[in-house]
Every structure is written in C-alpha cells, then in structure tokens.
Design a protein around this motif. Structure first.
Motif, PDB file in Angstrom:
ATOM      1  N   ARG A   1      88.969  14.198  47.706  1.00  0.00           N
ATOM      2  CA  ARG A   1      88.428  13.289  48.835  1.00  0.00           C
ATOM      3  C   ARG A   1      87.237  12.712  47.633  1.00  0.00           C
ATOM      4  NH1 ARG A   1      86.880  14.735  54.605  1.00  0.00           N
ATOM      5  NH2 ARG A   1      85.422  15.995  53.768  1.00  0.00           N
TER       6      ARG A   1
ATOM      7  N   ARG B   1      79.117   1.635  62.805  1.00  0.00           N
ATOM      8  CA  ARG B   1      78.910   2.576  61.621  1.00  0.00           C
ATOM      9  C   ARG B   1      79.539   1.776  60.332  1.00  0.00           C
ATOM     10  NH1 ARG B   1      82.451   5.720  59.203  1.00  0.00           N
ATOM     11  NH2 ARG B   1      81.698   7.648  58.159  1.00  0.00           N
TER      12      ARG B   1
ATOM     13  N   TYR C   1      76.065   7.350  56.442  1.00  0.00           N
ATOM     14  CA  TYR C   1      75.207   8.172  57.588  1.00  0.00           C
ATOM     15  C   TYR C   1      73.797   7.574  57.906  1.00  0.00           C
ATOM     16  CZ  TYR C   1      79.131  11.170  56.158  1.00  0.00           C
ATOM     17  OH  TYR C   1      80.322  11.683  56.369  1.00  0.00           O
TER      18      TYR C   1
ATOM     19  N   GLU D   1      85.555   7.438  64.861  1.00  0.00           N
ATOM     20  CA  GLU D   1      85.155   9.063  65.092  1.00  0.00           C
ATOM     21  C   GLU D   1      83.943   9.052  65.429  1.00  0.00           C
ATOM     22  OE1 GLU D   1      84.770   9.931  60.658  1.00  0.00           O
ATOM     23  OE2 GLU D   1      84.175   7.883  60.279  1.00  0.00           O
ATOM     24  N   VAL D   2      83.561  10.293  65.400  1.00  0.00           N
ATOM     25  CA  VAL D   2      82.015  10.722  65.958  1.00  0.00           C
ATOM     26  C   VAL D   2      81.226  11.136  64.722  1.00  0.00           C
ATOM     27  CG1 VAL D   2      80.823  12.759  67.569  1.00  0.00           C
ATOM     28  CG2 VAL D   2      83.375  12.008  67.911  1.00  0.00           C
ATOM     29  N   GLY D   3      79.921  10.992  65.098  1.00  0.00           N
ATOM     30  CA  GLY D   3      78.963  11.101  63.820  1.00  0.00           C
ATOM     31  C   GLY D   3      79.411  11.908  62.764  1.00  0.00           C
ATOM     32  N   SER D   4      79.901  13.189  62.663  1.00  0.00           N
ATOM     33  CA  SER D   4      80.238  13.932  61.356  1.00  0.00           C
ATOM     34  C   SER D   4      81.709  14.607  61.811  1.00  0.00           C
ATOM     35  CB  SER D   4      79.524  14.961  60.938  1.00  0.00           C
ATOM     36  OG  SER D   4      79.037  15.568  62.046  1.00  0.00           O
ATOM     37  N   MET D   5      82.455  13.990  62.995  1.00  0.00           N
ATOM     38  CA  MET D   5      83.767  14.711  63.407  1.00  0.00           C
ATOM     39  C   MET D   5      84.830  13.545  63.578  1.00  0.00           C
ATOM     40  SD  MET D   5      82.757  17.647  65.949  1.00  0.00           S
ATOM     41  CE  MET D   5      81.909  16.543  67.225  1.00  0.00           C
ATOM     42  N   ASN D   6      86.064  13.855  63.226  1.00  0.00           N
ATOM     43  CA  ASN D   6      87.014  12.999  63.735  1.00  0.00           C
ATOM     44  C   ASN D   6      87.284  13.303  65.182  1.00  0.00           C
ATOM     45  OD1 ASN D   6      88.170  13.608  60.468  1.00  0.00           O
ATOM     46  ND2 ASN D   6      88.129  11.517  61.206  1.00  0.00           N
TER      47      ASN D   6
ATOM     48  N   LEU E   1      86.291   8.384  58.196  1.00  0.00           N
ATOM     49  CA  LEU E   1      86.723   9.345  57.132  1.00  0.00           C
ATOM     50  C   LEU E   1      88.103  10.306  57.337  1.00  0.00           C
ATOM     51  CD1 LEU E   1      84.640  10.736  54.564  1.00  0.00           C
ATOM     52  CD2 LEU E   1      84.486  12.650  56.136  1.00  0.00           C
TER      53      LEU E   1
ATOM     54  N   GLY F   1      89.340  13.314  57.451  1.00  0.00           N
ATOM     55  CA  GLY F   1      88.902  14.638  57.608  1.00  0.00           C
ATOM     56  C   GLY F   1      90.001  15.519  57.250  1.00  0.00           C
ATOM     57  N   ILE F   2      89.332  16.676  56.725  1.00  0.00           N
ATOM     58  CA  ILE F   2      90.303  17.898  56.148  1.00  0.00           C
ATOM     59  C   ILE F   2      90.486  18.585  57.280  1.00  0.00           C
ATOM     60  CG2 ILE F   2      90.505  19.835  54.684  1.00  0.00           C
ATOM     61  CD1 ILE F   2      88.668  17.776  52.569  1.00  0.00           C
ATOM     62  N   THR F   3      89.553  18.744  58.242  1.00  0.00           N
ATOM     63  CA  THR F   3      89.895  19.712  59.430  1.00  0.00           C
ATOM     64  C   THR F   3      90.767  18.801  60.268  1.00  0.00           C
ATOM     65  OG1 THR F   3      87.506  20.176  59.385  1.00  0.00           O
ATOM     66  CG2 THR F   3      88.837  20.943  61.284  1.00  0.00           C
ATOM     67  N   ARG F   4      90.791  17.651  60.240  1.00  0.00           N
ATOM     68  CA  ARG F   4      91.480  16.416  61.159  1.00  0.00           C
ATOM     69  C   ARG F   4      92.950  16.828  60.524  1.00  0.00           C
ATOM     70  NH1 ARG F   4      94.208  12.189  59.577  1.00  0.00           N
ATOM     71  NH2 ARG F   4      94.642  10.420  61.148  1.00  0.00           N
TER      72      ARG F   4
ATOM     73  N   THR G   1      86.908  17.370  65.518  1.00  0.00           N
ATOM     74  CA  THR G   1      87.005  18.144  64.430  1.00  0.00           C
ATOM     75  C   THR G   1      86.472  17.984  63.029  1.00  0.00           C
ATOM     76  OG1 THR G   1      89.010  16.811  63.401  1.00  0.00           O
ATOM     77  CG2 THR G   1      89.574  18.250  65.036  1.00  0.00           C
ATOM     78  N   GLY G   2      85.780  18.920  62.576  1.00  0.00           N
ATOM     79  CA  GLY G   2      85.044  18.779  61.248  1.00  0.00           C
ATOM     80  C   GLY G   2      84.604  20.183  60.607  1.00  0.00           C
TER      81      GLY G   2
HETATM   82  C1  LIG Z   1      81.775  11.026  59.038  1.00  0.00           C
HETATM   83  C2  LIG Z   1      82.527  12.173  59.165  1.00  0.00           C
HETATM   84  N1  LIG Z   1      83.755  12.226  59.912  1.00  0.00           N
HETATM   85  C3  LIG Z   1      84.611  13.261  59.991  1.00  0.00           C
HETATM   86  C4  LIG Z   1      84.318  14.341  59.389  1.00  0.00           C
HETATM   87  C5  LIG Z   1      85.135  15.394  59.269  1.00  0.00           C
HETATM   88  O1  LIG Z   1      85.624  15.894  57.988  1.00  0.00           O
HETATM   89  P1  LIG Z   1      86.072  17.224  57.671  1.00  0.00           P
HETATM   90  O2  LIG Z   1      87.003  17.676  58.581  1.00  0.00           O
HETATM   91  O3  LIG Z   1      86.527  17.134  56.277  1.00  0.00           O
HETATM   92  O4  LIG Z   1      84.729  18.152  57.568  1.00  0.00           O
HETATM   93  C6  LIG Z   1      82.936  14.462  58.626  1.00  0.00           C
HETATM   94  C7  LIG Z   1      82.336  15.599  58.092  1.00  0.00           C
HETATM   95  O5  LIG Z   1      82.665  15.996  57.142  1.00  0.00           O
HETATM   96  C8  LIG Z   1      82.099  13.250  58.692  1.00  0.00           C
HETATM   97  O6  LIG Z   1      80.841  13.241  57.998  1.00  0.00           O
END
Ligand SMILES: Cc1ncc(COP(=O)(O)O)c(C=O)c1O
Ligand SMILES: Cc1ncc(COP(=O)(O)O)c(C=O)c1O
Lengths: 354, 354
Positions: free
Chosen positions: A93, A185, A200, A231-236, A255, A257-260, A299-300
């Motif tokens: 990524r 965003r 960000y 998506e959410v701030g730092s999560m899908n 993004l 997301g790898i957790t996604r 998820t994140g």
């Molecule tokens: C904007 C955003 N979306 C989604 C994610 C989730 O991604 P991941 O599951 O790879 O951590 C993150 C965090 O890394 C993020 O910053």
C-alpha cells in the motif's frame, strides 16, 4: 542480501509503565532510515539510535506536503513470540501511495527485512500486557531543499515504533460518530486512497466539529454528491443490514484498509454474506427506520473493530443495537485479535513470526 | 511594541550571481521564527541565522500534513528603495488558511513587523537586476511529537527568503497549458482555498502528466462535475472573451490569489469589463470556435502575468492570440511591475516602503 547497517544506542531509554502507554507518545530506542537521491536511487539502509531529523527550512516536506505513511503493529503472542500482522500488505500500500504522490517506489523486500531487523533490535519494546502492542510507523518525506513545486529529488524513508496501550481499557466501548455535512475529506481523482498527510490535515476540521458536539469521530460522505458513505476518520466502515454486511467499495477516494480486507475474508470464511458496494446515507437511515440496521462498526489497525453505538445524520441520532457491541462485531474482534496474539490458528497466513 | 530578538549571523554567506538565481534555490542569511505552545500561545519572536530545523521523527508535520504557507516578494525600486507588495493581504490569507487547518491564528501586526525587520536585516539580499526580487516564504508547521490524529499542540511559524531571478529571461513567453481530466486538485468543502501543502502534493500527478506531454502547467477543473474551470498549478486564470475579462469566482476550492485581486482592481480602474463567475470549459472551447477567445492568462506572485499561448482540452489544441501576449495581458503586466518596481505611482496603496 540487503546490507542494513546497525548502530546500537549507547543510551537505552527507560520504558514507560504498561498502563501509561496511550497511543503514539513513546518511541523505541532505534529507528530505520533509508535515503533517496535522484540518480542514485534508494541507498544507505541503516538502523540507528532514535534521534531528531535535521532539515533545511526549505526542505519540501515543510511546504508542499509530499509525504506518505503506513501504520501496522507487532504483537507478543501468548507463547511469548514476536509477531507481525500482514506487513507485506502495508508496504504494498505504501508503494501505491508513493505512485499517487510521485514518490519513487521502495523495495518492498528491503522494507520488510529492515522492519524485521528493527523489531528484533527493539524487541524489548513490544509491550506484553493484554491488548497492548508495538505500533509501527513507516513514513517517507520529501527532503530536497527547493521551493519550486515539483516532485522532490531527495527523500527519507523512516520507520519509528511506539509501544501502545490497549485501545479498550474496560471492554469494548461502542463509539458515537457523526456524519459530516460541510467539509469534505477527499474526492475521486484526489488523494483519498493514498495514505498521505494532506488527507488527515483536511479532515481535522470535521473532527473539531465532531468533538465539539460530543462525537468521537466523523463519518465522511463522498465529495461529489455528498451522499455516499466513504469512511471514518481512521477506519473503514461496515453496516450489517438485514443479515448482510455491507461496506463501501474501493472507489478511489477511500483508504483500502488492511483490517477491512481481513474482515471481509473472515466474514466470507464464516459464510456471512458481505457486499462491497456503493451505499448511500439514505439507505442507512432507511434501514434504521425499518429496523434492519443491526450493526455498524469501523475497522482499523489501531482499534481493530470499533462498534458504533450512535450515528448522527443531520438532526437524527440513530441508536445502533441499543448502544452495545453486536454479535458479528464481537466475532470479528475475537477472530482478529485471536490471530494477532497467537491464540487461534492463522488459517489465512497473515502473520509473520520473528 | 513587539519585542523581536535579533541574533546576527557571524558567517554571512556569499551571494549568488544575479544570472544564477532561478527560483527557490538560495536563501538569505537570516530567518524569522515564532513558537506556539498550547496554553502559552505564540511566543519568542526572533530573527536568527538561517539554520536547519531539528524535529523529532514523530513531529506531526512529517505525518499528518498540518501546514500552511504564503508567498510574496520584496523589490528594489528604480530609486533604490526596498518595497513590499501587499504583505498585509498575505498574512490575512495565512490566517484564513490557519482557520481551515485548525492552526491557531497569528498576530498579523507582529508578522508584518517581523517581516519588515527581517527584510531590513537581509536588505543586501534583495537582488537589483531587472525583473529580479526577493521571494519571501512565511510558513507554519505542526511540531508536536505525537502520532495521534488531532490538531497539534505545538507549531513553528517561520519566514525564509530567497533571491529569485527574472521569471521571463527574454521577454514574456506565452506558456502552453493543458486541462487535466483524470486527477483532481481540490473540491468544495476540501482545502482548495487554503494555502496548505496537501493541495500541492495532490497536484504533482497532474503536473507530471502535463510535463510528459510537453505542457508547462495543468489547468484544473472542479472536482464535482469536472466541468468548471478552477485554476492553474500556482496561478489563477483569466479569459478575455469578446472584450470582457472573465475569471472563476472564489467558490471555496480555488486559492484567492492576491495578484488575481490586484488585476481585477486594475481592470476596473481602466474601465475594462471584468466578471468573477463560474465558467465552464465548454464555454471556453465555444468562444475559441467562434473566434471570441481573445486572451488567456494566469496570475500569480511568481510570474505576475503569464500569457497562455496554447490551451489543450481533450484532443483539441487551442492556439490563443497566435501564441503571442495580448494587449490586456501586457497592460496588466506593465501596470503591476510598474508599481512593484516604483516606476509608476501606486494609486492603489498596495506597497510598503521600508
Ligand atoms: C483514513 C483511514 N481509513 C481507514 C484506515 C484503516 O486502515 P487499516 O485497516 O489498514 O489500518 C485508516 C488507518 O490506517 C485510515 O487512516
Ligand atoms: C494554487 C495557487 N493558485 C493561485 C496562486 C496565485 O496567488 P497569488 O497571486 O497570491 O500569488 C498561487 C500562488 O501563490 C497558487 O499556489
């Protein structure tokens, strides 16, 4: 193969107490550095004592935002082994982000090798208390001394590591999130699918509004029609509607997301229907009104799974699953953390033991 | 009033030859620095020898792009005086950018006073050859050592200065620009109207495509409909159509250029009709086809006026005014540079003599 020089610190720092960790406050004793110079390529991989970065005030990172980053974790398993979760996916990524930001690609094999060696050198920094981990932050910054607007001719690729506390101190607490109306965003054709600083920075304003209204995060809609969930701030984000789990497709502005991706694989393996597709906020509201909105979760890497207990859109406050964590969210959380801490078998081949 | 400490350099650098200047390569002997700490506010204004910035690798600027900047110039007039062009407008815009990026406002009076003192200290660095000037770069970076995503609790406001060459070495050369189709620079609700690094990082990809096709800059369309003209890489854009000058209105996604504003005022003062409104690329193409597209030019601090000799949209290459500078473009260029170099009277009260 890769000749990574290692300079050990002569002044190891004291490690913080496990209950003091929080997120992103403390850093381990060493860092990895790799330089890029136009005409030479990436060169001089080295592990050195954690130390300040000294740059000319005209270094491009201070002016034109040419930067990318990643976030992943190292865990100590129940057997006391150090383990990395899908680091190859993060470096892949990172290179996709590099491509969008006109930054030269890194050698993913070298990056993985460097990370393994760095984690080995600072292994003692991986905390062992339940739920804790070593957060790993690879990042690349443009360092050419030049005020012209063009891709930099010099970069640094750096990895730093931060022992971090349990995201959930007293069990999993569902969060309250709020749909942002005024600010955007990212938009298709922009940088939304890259992990770059500007995304960000642009999101801070929405977060400020959410904070003020007592919500912990912002749910972003698409920038073109202000209608489709992103998506959410730092999560899908995922919605369970009438038994099917739905998450926005990778449309170019969110993004990947790898957790996604991991959660989608787990859902499929358990036979739970899951769809990646466009989902409008109206569809979510409608499902809420007709009683089929069963679970919502983010998820994140940081939170793993973050159940959403309340979702606010315009003047409507939707309470999800009575503000409690749902069955599927709990299952996903247990499965993923089980794999990460070596409690259950990694049938997906996601983990690398050091 | 403002107590700005001054530490003079003990090792003045050699000044580059006037014909070697270019843009943004050389820097004067001193810089201005002002710190922000949450709970204290902006503090410790100081002029110090130009020197590297040393930051922890976790400093937020390296990760989350929280930064803003400005660009303006100091000139030596034909009478040998040092002159600043509308610096108050730049610091006002800096504060508008700060607001969008959740950065605490600076004291515009202090900033102006600091700039005047800095230019006075490095007055010898303002080049005097025709068309040259001292480019001034105020910028603010987030410096808190923390990987959490939130507005930084620490910042540095810095001003550096770079003697720069004449933009036009052999008379004004019209440029070729190209409309970007795939990538987007900014969208309403995003950060397009702020001068922040992320906008420039996201624009690099379009610039790369333009370069490859032999065009010097990208003309960006709006992010929602991909139809309305926004601006060029680092210039606002104007079209003269059937005697009327038209420029995109300030819609929230383009930078409110200070040259743009100045040019609108000059046009009005000369009785030339000028409109700030939405203008679609189709309208431009249509005007070209019916022979009423008389002039196209960009405006910005670096180039002043940059006539466009060719505009490419999809497969069509539109040659503007036979690839030569138009009458209005030339008049605007002469008026603005006349005021900046003290050759004609500043009836707009735009300049500050030091
Ligand atoms: C904007 C955003 N979306 C989604 C994610 C989730 O991604 P991941 O599951 O790879 O951590 C993150 C965090 O890394 C993020 O910053
Ligand atoms: C994106 C962008 N648009 C327009 C401009 C022109 O603004 P100004 O006339 O204030 O220099 C600039 C340059 O500063 C710019 O970076």
């Amino acid at each position: 193969m890769h000749n990574i020089k290692i300079e050990q610190t002569s002044q190891p720092k004291e490690k913080p107490a496990p209950d003091q960790l929080g997120f992103g406050h403390y850093f381990s004793d060493h860092m990895f550095v790799l330089d890029y110079t136009e005409g030479i390529g990436w060169h001089d991989p080295r592990i050195i004592p954690y130390q300040p970065i000294s740059l000319d005030p005209s270094a491009m990172i201070f002016h034109y935002g040419q930067s990318v980053f990643e976030g992943l974790k190292a865990y100590i398993t129940v057997d006391g082994e150090a383990l990395l979760f899908r680091p190859d996916a993060n470096f892949k990524r990172l290179n996709r982000s590099n491509e969008r930001l006109c930054i030269p690609a890194i050698d993913e094999q070298l990056a993985l090798e460097a990370l393994k060696q760095l984690v080995a050198v600072d292994r003692e920094w991986i905390p062992t208390a339940p739920g804790t981990s070593l957060y790993i932050r690879p990042f690349i910054i443009a360092t050419e001394e030049n005020l012209g607007v063009h891709p930099s001719k010099k970069y640094q690729f750096i990895i730093i590591m931060s022992p971090s506390g349990s995201y959930y101190k007293e069990g999993i607490n569902p969060v309250k999130i709020m749909v942002e109306q005024q600010f955007v965003r990212a938009v298709k054709g922009g940088t939304g699918e890259a992990k770059t600083g500007g995304n960000y920075a642009s999101a801070l304003k929405g977060q400020e509004i959410a904070d003020r209204e007592g919500y912990s995060q912002t749910l972003w809609l698409d920038g073109k029609e202000n209608r489709y969930v992103e998506e959410v701030g730092s999560m899908n984000i995922f919605f369970k509607i009438a038994g099917t789990v739905v998450t926005p497709e990778l449309n170019g502005s969110i993004l990947p997301g790898i957790t996604r991706d991991s959660m989608i694989q787990v859902l499929k393996s358990k036979g739970i229907p899951v769809e990646e597709r466009r989902i409008s906020i109206d569809e979510v509201v409608e499902a809420y009104h007709n009683g089929t909105l069963e679970e919502v979760f983010g998820t994140g890497t940081a939170a793993v799974i973050s159940p959403v207990g309340e979702l606010k859109y315009l003047d409507e406050k939707m309470s999800i699953n009575k503000g409690e964590i749902g069955e599927v969210s709990q299952m996903l959380y247990d499965t993923l953390t089980g794999i990460q801490y070596g409690k259950i078998e990694d049938s997906f081949d996601w983990t690398i033991r050091l």
